[in-house]
Scaffold this active site. Structure first.
Site, PDB file in Angstrom:
ATOM      1  CD  GLU A 131      -3.712   3.231  -4.854  1.00  0.00           C
ATOM      2  OE1 GLU A 131      -4.805   2.672  -5.027  1.00  0.00           O
ATOM      3  OE2 GLU A 131      -2.681   2.620  -4.528  1.00  0.00           O
ATOM      4  CG  HIS A 145      -4.203  -0.685  -6.344  1.00  0.00           C
ATOM      5  ND1 HIS A 145      -4.449  -0.054  -5.148  1.00  0.00           N
ATOM      6  CD2 HIS A 145      -4.227  -2.023  -6.066  1.00  0.00           C
ATOM      7  CE1 HIS A 145      -4.633  -0.951  -4.194  1.00  0.00           C
ATOM      8  NE2 HIS A 145      -4.501  -2.169  -4.720  1.00  0.00           N
ATOM      9  NE  ARG A 169      -4.282  -1.437   0.525  1.00  0.00           N
ATOM     10  CZ  ARG A 169      -4.501  -2.548  -0.187  1.00  0.00           C
ATOM     11  NH1 ARG A 169      -3.651  -2.919  -1.124  1.00  0.00           N
ATOM     12  NH2 ARG A 169      -5.576  -3.287   0.033  1.00  0.00           N
TER      13      ARG A 169
HETATM   14  P1  NAP Z   1      -0.221 -11.528   4.896  1.00  0.00           P
HETATM   15  O1  NAP Z   1      -0.072 -12.969   4.525  1.00  0.00           O
HETATM   16  O2  NAP Z   1      -0.982 -11.165   6.118  1.00  0.00           O
HETATM   17  O3  NAP Z   1       1.241 -10.899   4.938  1.00  0.00           O
HETATM   18  C1  NAP Z   1       1.520  -9.662   5.505  1.00  0.00           C
HETATM   19  C2  NAP Z   1       2.916  -9.709   6.068  1.00  0.00           C
HETATM   20  O4  NAP Z   1       3.237  -8.424   6.627  1.00  0.00           O
HETATM   21  C3  NAP Z   1       3.072 -10.737   7.204  1.00  0.00           C
HETATM   22  O5  NAP Z   1       4.265 -11.426   7.031  1.00  0.00           O
HETATM   23  C4  NAP Z   1       3.123  -9.858   8.432  1.00  0.00           C
HETATM   24  O6  NAP Z   1       3.815 -10.428   9.508  1.00  0.00           O
HETATM   25  C5  NAP Z   1       3.859  -8.656   7.879  1.00  0.00           C
HETATM   26  N1  NAP Z   1       3.724  -7.500   8.777  1.00  0.00           N
HETATM   27  C6  NAP Z   1       2.598  -7.021   9.324  1.00  0.00           C
HETATM   28  N2  NAP Z   1       2.898  -5.965  10.119  1.00  0.00           N
HETATM   29  C7  NAP Z   1       4.233  -5.824  10.057  1.00  0.00           C
HETATM   30  C8  NAP Z   1       5.149  -4.925  10.666  1.00  0.00           C
HETATM   31  N3  NAP Z   1       4.721  -3.977  11.514  1.00  0.00           N
HETATM   32  N4  NAP Z   1       6.466  -5.048  10.383  1.00  0.00           N
HETATM   33  C9  NAP Z   1       6.896  -6.004   9.555  1.00  0.00           C
HETATM   34  N5  NAP Z   1       6.081  -6.898   8.938  1.00  0.00           N
HETATM   35  C10 NAP Z   1       4.760  -6.800   9.204  1.00  0.00           C
HETATM   36  O7  NAP Z   1      -0.933 -10.740   3.701  1.00  0.00           O
HETATM   37  P2  NAP Z   1      -0.772 -10.987   2.129  1.00  0.00           P
HETATM   38  O8  NAP Z   1      -1.886 -11.804   1.648  1.00  0.00           O
HETATM   39  O9  NAP Z   1       0.634 -11.406   1.855  1.00  0.00           O
HETATM   40  O10 NAP Z   1      -1.012  -9.479   1.612  1.00  0.00           O
HETATM   41  C11 NAP Z   1      -0.096  -8.464   1.982  1.00  0.00           C
HETATM   42  C12 NAP Z   1      -0.592  -7.108   1.562  1.00  0.00           C
HETATM   43  O11 NAP Z   1      -0.452  -6.937   0.151  1.00  0.00           O
HETATM   44  C13 NAP Z   1      -2.082  -6.821   1.796  1.00  0.00           C
HETATM   45  O12 NAP Z   1      -2.349  -6.491   3.140  1.00  0.00           O
HETATM   46  C14 NAP Z   1      -2.347  -5.673   0.850  1.00  0.00           C
HETATM   47  O13 NAP Z   1      -2.088  -4.432   1.488  1.00  0.00           O
HETATM   48  C15 NAP Z   1      -1.315  -5.874  -0.256  1.00  0.00           C
HETATM   49  N6  NAP Z   1      -1.965  -6.255  -1.518  1.00  0.00           N
HETATM   50  C16 NAP Z   1      -1.865  -5.413  -2.579  1.00  0.00           C
HETATM   51  C17 NAP Z   1      -2.442  -5.756  -3.777  1.00  0.00           C
HETATM   52  C18 NAP Z   1      -2.310  -4.847  -4.949  1.00  0.00           C
HETATM   53  O14 NAP Z   1      -3.203  -4.854  -5.794  1.00  0.00           O
HETATM   54  N7  NAP Z   1      -1.220  -4.103  -5.074  1.00  0.00           N
HETATM   55  C19 NAP Z   1      -3.161  -6.934  -3.901  1.00  0.00           C
HETATM   56  C20 NAP Z   1      -3.246  -7.773  -2.804  1.00  0.00           C
HETATM   57  C21 NAP Z   1      -2.641  -7.425  -1.609  1.00  0.00           C
HETATM   58  P3  NAP Z   1       3.043 -11.459  10.505  1.00  0.00           P
HETATM   59  O15 NAP Z   1       2.977 -12.746   9.719  1.00  0.00           O
HETATM   60  O16 NAP Z   1       3.928 -11.537  11.690  1.00  0.00           O
HETATM   61  O17 NAP Z   1       1.696 -10.879  10.763  1.00  0.00           O
HETATM   62  C1  8YV Z   2      -7.547  -4.888  -5.195  1.00  0.00           C
HETATM   63  C2  8YV Z   2      -5.944  -5.187  -3.211  1.00  0.00           C
HETATM   64  O1  8YV Z   2      -7.095  -3.873  -6.035  1.00  0.00           O
HETATM   65  O2  8YV Z   2      -6.603  -7.266  -2.305  1.00  0.00           O
HETATM   66  C3  8YV Z   2      -6.136  -6.151  -2.087  1.00  0.00           C
HETATM   67  O3  8YV Z   2      -5.792  -5.794  -0.947  1.00  0.00           O
HETATM   68  O4  8YV Z   2      -5.417  -4.151  -3.043  1.00  0.00           O
HETATM   69  C4  8YV Z   2      -6.351  -5.558  -4.602  1.00  0.00           C
HETATM   70  O5  8YV Z   2      -6.515  -6.915  -4.760  1.00  0.00           O
HETATM   71  C5  8YV Z   2      -8.547  -4.397  -4.249  1.00  0.00           C
HETATM   72  O6  8YV Z   2      -9.033  -5.431  -3.483  1.00  0.00           O
HETATM   73  C6  8YV Z   2      -9.730  -3.766  -4.924  1.00  0.00           C
HETATM   74  O7  8YV Z   2     -10.577  -3.364  -3.942  1.00  0.00           O
END
Ligand code: NAP
Ligand code: 8YV
Length: 327
Positions: free
Chosen positions: A270, A288, A241
């Site tokens: 955004e 995004h 993010r």
């Molecule tokens: P996840 O499995 O919960 O992974 C998040 C990671 O961040 C975990 O390893 C967590 O550690 C770590 N974390 C949390 N707080 C932290 C801190 N203060 N310092 C260091 N590490 C920390 O989630 P995910 O499924 O991988 O998704 C991660 C993120 O990607 C989402 O939350 C979202 O913001 C982003 N995302 C973006 C898109 C996009 O379209 N660009 C799409 C999908 C997701 P712990 O395991 O110890 O909690």
């Molecule tokens: C999407 C995301 O763009 O899953 C997330 O956290 O940022 C993306 O997959 C979003 O969910 C659309 O709302």
């Protein structure tokens, strides 16, 4: 999309669709539940005043969530169902305190987000988008595109070794990368080296890939000093993010050459992208789109619907967010 027999909308209560969603998901919601689309109402405030107490579940996107004023206008709300894995836009602690369950869409988008992170890294280091611009503006006729930087075998730091961070690391193993990481807790079942802070990680890697979850605890985690540690030969990729990075510090580092470049899928405000980045050839800018493929968005829609439908019919969610989640 739905895979459910039940076409009845009957008297289970109202589902509030907070914002526009995937069309197939919208259709499934409207077919199987009494769904009201808030954004399409002529006077949303009047609806909430007159009918807010009829709403038992809200379906929303990761980007919009359920803001506190909306939560407050829905006294009978019992579930918030997010389309997306991120849910920092909803105050989960506040919801839980009211007995509201919250779900998201983990796992189904991991591959696509990891694919895009690796694609962004390769684009950045091999300067694919910059080379494309070079050809399109006719520069090849009179000039040679400058050499870029090898990707294979580099040291890559993953900030946040969760589902997506691990999937990025697994892909980069195929590129012979040396993998390092920093996460909230060190992870037992990987051979990658754990670094105790984002700065320590940035100082040791050629490229830093940000995949942490967003929220109060990670706001500005990639600070000016982390960018300093990454240094003028270091690359940054962000698929997490915009809030996780100190964006003014990032812009300043990119403009001054304090880091070598950045591939950014997410931004602090955004769809606004800092003006200064638009003219920089060292930056890859994406709107995004990390999860934005037909296959993944369909899977996200299906999981979102399953969460909502199970809640409405059985009172439980398929993929509730972790109990410790507070933002
Ligand atoms: P996840 O499995 O919960 O992974 C998040 C990671 O961040 C975990 O390893 C967590 O550690 C770590 N974390 C949390 N707080 C932290 C801190 N203060 N310092 C260091 N590490 C920390 O989630 P995910 O499924 O991988 O998704 C991660 C993120 O990607 C989402 O939350 C979202 O913001 C982003 N995302 C973006 C898109 C996009 O379209 N660009 C799409 C999908 C997701 P712990 O395991 O110890 O909690
Ligand atoms: C999407 C995301 O763009 O899953 C997330 O956290 O940022 C993306 O997959 C979003 O969910 C659309 O709302």
């Amino acid at each position: 999309m739905t895979g459910v027999e039940d076409g009845g909308t009957a008297d289970r209560g109202t589902v509030l669709q907070v914002c526009p969603l995937l069309p197939t998901l919208e259709t499934a919601l409207a077919t199987h539940h009494h769904t009201v689309r808030l954004a399409e109402l002529p006077d949303p405030d009047a609806y909430l005043r007159d009918h807010g107490r009829e709403v038992v579940a809200a379906v929303t996107s990761a980007r919009i969530g359920v803001p506190n004023d909306l939560m407050d206008a829905l006294p009978a709300l019992r579930a918030i169902v997010h389309f997306g894995v991120g849910y920092e836009t909803t105050d989960v602690a506040r919801a839980r305190a009211r007995g509201i369950d919250v779900s998201n869409t983990p796992d189904v988008l991991t591959d696509c987000v990891a694919d895009l992170a690796v694609g962004g890294l390769i684009d950045l280091m091999r300067r694919l988008s910059a080379a494309d611009r070079f050809v399109r503006r006719g520069a090849w006729a009179s000039d040679t595109f400058p050499l870029s930087v090898k990707v294979s075998g580099k040291r890559v730091g993953i900030l946040g070794l969760g589902r997506i961070g691990r999937a990025i690391a697994r892909r980069l193993e195929g590129f012979g990368a040396e993998l390092l990481y920093h996460s909230r807790t060190s992870v037992e079942d990987v051979s990658y080296r754990f670094l105790p802070s984002p700065s320590a990680l940035a100082a040791e890697c050629d490229a830093l890939v940000v995949a942490v979850s967003a929220g109060a605890a990670t706001q500005g985690l990639v600070s000016a000093s982390v960018l300093d540690a990454l240094g003028p030969r270091g690359y940054l990729v962000n698929v997490s993010r915009g809030s996780v990075i100190d964006e003014p510090a990032l812009v300043s580092a990119l403009v001054k050459g304090g880091i070598a470049g950045a591939a950014l899928d997410v931004f602090a405000h955004e769809p606004d992208v800092p003006r200064a980045l638009l003219d920089l050839d060292t930056v890859v800018l994406l709107p995004h789109i990390a999860s934005a493929t037909h296959e993944t968005r369909q899977a996200m829609g299906e999981l979102t619907f399953r969460n909502l439908h199970r809640f409405m019919t059985e009172g439980t969610l398929v993929t509730p967010v972790p109990t410790a989640a507070s933002s």
